[in-house]
Scaffold this motif. Structure first.
Motif, PDB file in Angstrom:
ATOM      1  N   LYS A 113       0.816  -1.275   0.000  1.00  0.00           N
ATOM      2  CA  LYS A 113       0.054   0.248   0.191  1.00  0.00           C
ATOM      3  C   LYS A 113       0.990   1.352   0.055  1.00  0.00           C
ATOM      4  N   ASP A 114       0.560   2.277  -0.505  1.00  0.00           N
ATOM      5  CA  ASP A 114       1.122   3.567  -0.588  1.00  0.00           C
ATOM      6  C   ASP A 114       1.145   4.440   0.848  1.00  0.00           C
ATOM      7  N   LEU A 128      -3.606   3.171  -0.102  1.00  0.00           N
ATOM      8  CA  LEU A 128      -4.054   2.732  -1.513  1.00  0.00           C
ATOM      9  C   LEU A 128      -3.213   1.535  -1.751  1.00  0.00           C
ATOM     10  N   ASP A 129      -4.034   0.526  -2.545  1.00  0.00           N
ATOM     11  CA  ASP A 129      -3.451  -0.586  -3.016  1.00  0.00           C
ATOM     12  C   ASP A 129      -2.332  -0.101  -4.077  1.00  0.00           C
ATOM     13  N   ILE A 130      -1.111  -0.784  -4.249  1.00  0.00           N
ATOM     14  CA  ILE A 130      -0.317  -0.456  -5.375  1.00  0.00           C
ATOM     15  C   ILE A 130      -0.467  -1.536  -6.455  1.00  0.00           C
ATOM     16  N   ILE A 189       1.369   4.935 -11.464  1.00  0.00           N
ATOM     17  CA  ILE A 189       2.551   5.983 -11.566  1.00  0.00           C
ATOM     18  C   ILE A 189       2.697   6.442 -10.003  1.00  0.00           C
ATOM     19  N   ILE A 190       3.874   6.454  -9.560  1.00  0.00           N
ATOM     20  CA  ILE A 190       4.035   6.620  -8.329  1.00  0.00           C
ATOM     21  C   ILE A 190       4.999   7.885  -8.048  1.00  0.00           C
ATOM     22  N   LYS A 191       4.700   8.672  -6.848  1.00  0.00           N
ATOM     23  CA  LYS A 191       5.926   9.669  -6.547  1.00  0.00           C
ATOM     24  C   LYS A 191       6.578   9.070  -5.153  1.00  0.00           C
ATOM     25  N   GLU A 241       3.796   7.050  -3.061  1.00  0.00           N
ATOM     26  CA  GLU A 241       2.270   7.552  -3.127  1.00  0.00           C
ATOM     27  C   GLU A 241       2.039   7.474  -4.589  1.00  0.00           C
ATOM     28  N   VAL A 242       0.698   6.724  -4.788  1.00  0.00           N
ATOM     29  CA  VAL A 242       0.052   6.697  -6.306  1.00  0.00           C
ATOM     30  C   VAL A 242      -0.566   7.955  -6.571  1.00  0.00           C
TER      31      VAL A 242
END
Length: 82
Positions: free
Chosen positions: A8-9, A13-15, A20-22, A68-69
């Motif tokens: 999770k991020d 939230l599920d990844i 796209i992630i930060k 973070e997504v």
């Protein structure tokens, strides 16, 4: 496509593959880089992402990167051009 990574991020939230992630890393702060953007992909039997600015080095996906997504490659590919 879009397999769940099991992680999770920072917002719980599920990844998924293709997200796209930060992210930030401690050593990046020394280079005055606040955040980096990449996308989650599956390679050599593991999920990970390319570390921007390091010749495409592939890093395993784990929770130590403060991920973070912010979108996914199918709907928000323009985010990768920042």
């Amino acid at each position: 496509f879009q397999q769940y990574t099991g992680l999770k991020d920072i917002n719980e939230l599920d990844i998924y593959e293709g997200d796209i992630i930060k992210y930030t890393r401690a050593f990046e702060q020394e280079r005055e880089v606040n955040e980096l953007i990449s996308f989650v992909r599956y390679e050599n039997a593991k999920f990970g992402f390319d570390l921007t600015g390091y010749n495409g080095m592939f890093f395993d996906l784990c929770d130590k990167y403060n991920l973070e997504v912010i979108g996914n490659v199918f709907e928000n590919s323009e985010l990768l051009n920042k």
